[in-house]
Scaffold this motif. Sequence first.
Motif, mmCIF file in Angstrom:
data_model
loop_
_atom_site.group_PDB
_atom_site.id
_atom_site.type_symbol
_atom_site.label_atom_id
_atom_site.label_comp_id
_atom_site.label_asym_id
_atom_site.label_seq_id
_atom_site.Cartn_x
_atom_site.Cartn_y
_atom_site.Cartn_z
ATOM 1 N N UNK A 49 0.393 -1.598 0.052
ATOM 2 C CA UNK A 49 0.199 0.043 -0.110
ATOM 3 C C UNK A 49 0.670 1.728 -0.023
ATOM 4 N N UNK A 50 0.084 1.958 -1.081
ATOM 5 C CA UNK A 50 1.033 3.439 -0.975
ATOM 6 C C UNK A 50 1.536 4.322 0.262
ATOM 7 N N UNK A 51 1.314 3.743 1.412
ATOM 8 C CA UNK A 51 1.673 4.661 2.334
ATOM 9 C C UNK A 51 2.341 3.892 3.903
ATOM 10 N N UNK A 52 2.298 2.602 2.642
ATOM 11 C CA UNK A 52 3.084 1.879 3.709
ATOM 12 C C UNK A 52 5.045 1.872 3.075
ATOM 13 N N UNK A 53 4.686 2.006 1.621
ATOM 14 C CA UNK A 53 6.189 1.831 1.391
ATOM 15 C C UNK A 53 6.800 2.985 1.367
ATOM 16 N N UNK A 54 5.932 4.057 1.150
ATOM 17 C CA UNK A 54 6.258 5.673 1.757
ATOM 18 C C UNK A 54 6.906 5.476 3.547
ATOM 19 N N UNK A 55 6.296 4.742 4.597
ATOM 20 C CA UNK A 55 7.112 4.346 5.793
ATOM 21 C C UNK A 55 8.341 3.960 5.553
ATOM 22 N N UNK A 56 8.798 2.636 5.128
ATOM 23 C CA UNK A 56 9.196 1.506 4.374
ATOM 24 C C UNK A 56 10.643 3.083 3.888
ATOM 25 N N UNK A 57 10.926 3.628 2.717
ATOM 26 C CA UNK A 57 11.751 4.239 2.579
ATOM 27 C C UNK A 57 11.868 5.427 2.766
ATOM 28 N N UNK A 58 11.393 6.490 4.338
ATOM 29 C CA UNK A 58 11.809 7.210 4.889
ATOM 30 C C UNK A 58 12.378 6.421 6.560
ATOM 31 N N UNK A 59 11.986 5.142 6.474
ATOM 32 C CA UNK A 59 13.275 4.734 7.399
ATOM 33 C C UNK A 59 14.444 4.278 7.532
ATOM 34 N N UNK A 60 13.863 3.554 5.984
ATOM 35 C CA UNK A 60 15.699 3.249 4.598
ATOM 36 C C UNK A 60 16.588 4.576 4.594
ATOM 37 N N UNK A 61 15.740 5.747 4.271
ATOM 38 C CA UNK A 61 16.246 7.507 4.664
ATOM 39 C C UNK A 61 17.202 7.871 5.638
ATOM 40 N N UNK A 62 16.711 7.487 6.982
ATOM 41 C CA UNK A 62 17.624 7.709 8.098
ATOM 42 C C UNK A 62 19.182 7.986 8.161
ATOM 43 N N UNK A 63 19.211 8.796 9.032
ATOM 44 C CA UNK A 63 20.352 8.364 9.014
ATOM 45 C C UNK A 63 21.112 7.623 10.018
ATOM 46 N N UNK A 64 20.595 6.383 10.260
ATOM 47 C CA UNK A 64 21.033 5.329 10.757
ATOM 48 C C UNK A 64 20.174 4.072 10.566
ATOM 49 N N UNK A 65 19.323 3.634 9.248
ATOM 50 C CA UNK A 65 18.649 3.098 9.368
ATOM 51 C C UNK A 65 18.216 1.376 10.599
ATOM 52 N N UNK A 66 17.129 1.481 10.968
ATOM 53 C CA UNK A 66 17.496 -0.096 11.426
ATOM 54 C C UNK A 66 18.601 0.877 13.358
ATOM 55 N N UNK A 67 18.951 1.920 13.397
ATOM 56 C CA UNK A 67 19.496 1.611 14.192
ATOM 57 C C UNK A 67 21.259 1.535 14.107
ATOM 58 N N UNK A 68 21.085 0.707 13.090
ATOM 59 C CA UNK A 68 22.762 0.557 12.560
ATOM 60 C C UNK A 68 23.800 1.510 12.154
ATOM 61 N N UNK A 69 24.735 2.025 13.262
ATOM 62 C CA UNK A 69 25.593 3.210 12.633
ATOM 63 C C UNK A 69 26.566 2.254 11.715
ATOM 64 N N UNK A 70 26.619 1.447 11.202
ATOM 65 C CA UNK A 70 27.730 0.844 10.141
ATOM 66 C C UNK A 70 26.814 1.216 8.582
ATOM 67 N N UNK A 71 25.605 1.054 8.585
ATOM 68 C CA UNK A 71 25.408 1.288 7.254
ATOM 69 C C UNK A 71 24.941 2.589 7.126
ATOM 70 N N UNK A 72 25.344 3.332 5.657
ATOM 71 C CA UNK A 72 25.523 4.710 5.355
ATOM 72 C C UNK A 72 25.348 4.814 4.242
ATOM 73 N N UNK A 73 24.095 4.931 4.034
ATOM 74 C CA UNK A 73 22.700 5.049 2.630
ATOM 75 C C UNK A 73 23.590 6.596 1.831
ATOM 76 N N UNK A 74 24.391 6.529 1.079
ATOM 77 C CA UNK A 74 25.036 8.785 0.533
ATOM 78 C C UNK A 74 23.386 8.204 -0.652
ATOM 79 N N UNK A 75 23.534 7.276 -1.651
ATOM 80 C CA UNK A 75 22.090 8.179 -2.154
ATOM 81 C C UNK A 75 21.093 6.354 -2.346
ATOM 82 N N UNK A 76 19.989 6.376 -2.652
ATOM 83 C CA UNK A 76 19.083 5.719 -3.010
ATOM 84 C C UNK A 76 18.376 6.361 -4.649
#
Length: 96
Positions: A49-76
Amino acid sequence: MIRKHIIAHGRVQGVGLRFTVTGFAKKYNVTGWVRNLYDGTVEMEVQGLDHRVELFLQELSSDRPGGNRFIRIDKLDITNIPSVNVADEKGFRARY
């Protein structure tokens, strides 16, 4: 119902991103898959559903996805793609 194709760039392999993304998918009840690519990026498709995918993307785009300090996403790179039949895709999984 929408489906997104996503390529994550940065420090995304060997840091638990596939595991983290699988947790996001369960949390937001979306389907799809995630896998590492040979060029060092991570590819995924997410459907729901649109809103669920958007929430997924917001969390993926956060500074520390899932609280994992090792993940660094520069660009999606995010692209809308056609949805697949829900009966054909029951959940979310990591591909190898």
